[in-house]
Structures are given as structure tokens and as C-alpha cells.
Design a protein around this motif. Structure first.
Motif, PDB file in Angstrom:
ATOM      1  N   THR A  59       0.834  -1.194   0.000  1.00  0.00           N
ATOM      2  CA  THR A  59       0.000   0.000   0.000  1.00  0.00           C
ATOM      3  C   THR A  59       0.869   1.245   0.000  1.00  0.00           C
ATOM      4  O   THR A  59       1.827   1.331   0.770  1.00  0.00           O
ATOM      5  N   ILE A  61       1.091   5.347   0.741  1.00  0.00           N
ATOM      6  CA  ILE A  61       0.452   6.260   1.684  1.00  0.00           C
ATOM      7  C   ILE A  61       1.030   7.660   1.491  1.00  0.00           C
ATOM      8  O   ILE A  61       2.246   7.824   1.441  1.00  0.00           O
ATOM      9  N   GLU A  63       1.200  10.890   3.598  1.00  0.00           N
ATOM     10  CA  GLU A  63       0.976  11.207   5.004  1.00  0.00           C
ATOM     11  C   GLU A  63       0.396  12.597   5.236  1.00  0.00           C
ATOM     12  O   GLU A  63       0.309  13.041   6.374  1.00  0.00           O
TER      13      GLU A  63
END
Length: 166
Positions: A59, A61, A63
Motif C-alpha cells: 500500500t 500512503i 501522510e
């Protein structure tokens, strides 16, 4: 082996400073620098006590707009030992590079391409790193929080509102 046992085993085998301690991460998650990822990945796959032979998911991401970091999270499972682990790698948005593991776990090939396509994280050493979902001339990375959706693509209006699709 349960997760505390896996963590202790990794610390004893690789050294206490190899993994990064981050109390904010979910349970069963270890954090490692991008520089140490290939060594850890090979160890997780090949070590007789761990045998993480199945990569379930990778996955990407973002942030957040305020953050200067992107991350990649790997979900691994051992079919033989029946345990699991997540590996978290944080990289800067200005130089988002993570070593590829598509030669360790073949399924990583498509996952890494999708993350590259959507987040712009480069997987160094990947044998065919190119866009997989968007056209090769697409500009930007749509799953980044600061992405500005284009109004047109090759002269075609890109309609953001999908009214009447219900």
C-alpha cells in the motif's frame, strides 16, 4: 511465532538498531529505512524461522499535505509458519525511492507499478517500472494529497462530476 517473538528474533538476528522504533505504528508492524529494506526483505523470505513466502499487499500512503513524507506498507504472511507481519517504510516526497522487491516476491511487480503510478514512488531495481493504470503521458500522481486534477487531457475535458451515474 507470535509478533513479539518475531520482533525479538529480528532484533537478535539483524541488530537492535536495524529496525526503527515507532510507537505510533499499528501492532505487528515494523519500520525500516529504505536503505535496509532489501536486506530485511531477503531475510524475511529466506530465514527458516520466518519464511514469509506470501506478499499479500503493498500500500502507498501520502501522510498529508503538511507532511513531507510518503510511505509504503507491505503485508507479508508465512503459509508454513502461519504468522504475519507488516513492514512500514517512510520516504521523503522530494526523493521518493524504495528498493524493489519484485524479484523476491513476484507479486510485488504489479503492486509496485500501481504505487509508482498513483504516488510517484520509484522502486529502484524494478525490471519494468512504468504506469499501469494511467496513460504513459499522464502528469502527476493522483493519490497524492496535493494533486491538482487536470481540466483536460489531450484536449478532452476531464469531467470531475459524475452526476447521473447512480
Amino acid at each position: 511465532m507470535d509478533f513479539p517473538g518475531i520482533l525479538e528474533y529480528l532484533n537478535n538476528s539483524l541488530g537492535k538498531d536495524f529496525l526503527i522504533i515507532d510507537e505510533e505504528l499499528p501492532p505487528e508492524t515494523v519500520k525500516v529505512s529504505a536503505q535496509n529494506w532489501n536486506r530485511l526483505a531477503s531475510f524475511l523470505r529466506e530465514d527458516e524461522q520466518l519464511l514469509f513466502d506470501a506478499m499479500m499487499c503493498i500500500t502507498g500512503i501520502d501522510e498529508g499535505i503538511e507532511s513531507e513524507y510518503l510511505a509504503v506498507m507491505y503485508n507479508l504472511h508465512s503459509m508454513k509458519c502461519k504468522h504475519k507481519i507488516e513492514v512500514y517504510i517512510q520516504v521523503s516526497k522530494s526523493e521518493p525511492k524504495v528498493p524493489s522487491v519484485e524479484q523476491i516476491w513476484r507479486i510485488a511487480d504489479w503492486f509496485e507499478r500501481e504505487i509508482y503510478d498513483m504516488y510517484g514512488i520509484e522502486f529502484e531495481g524494478h525490471r519494468d517500472l512504468r504506469r499501469i493504470l494511467l496513460p504513459s503521458d499522464w502528469e502527476g500522481f493522483p493519490l497524492r494529497k496535493d494533486y491538482k486534477f487536470p481540466e483536460t487531457y489531450n484536449g478532452i475535458v476531464v469531467d470531475k462530476m459524475k452526476e447521473g451515474w447512480e
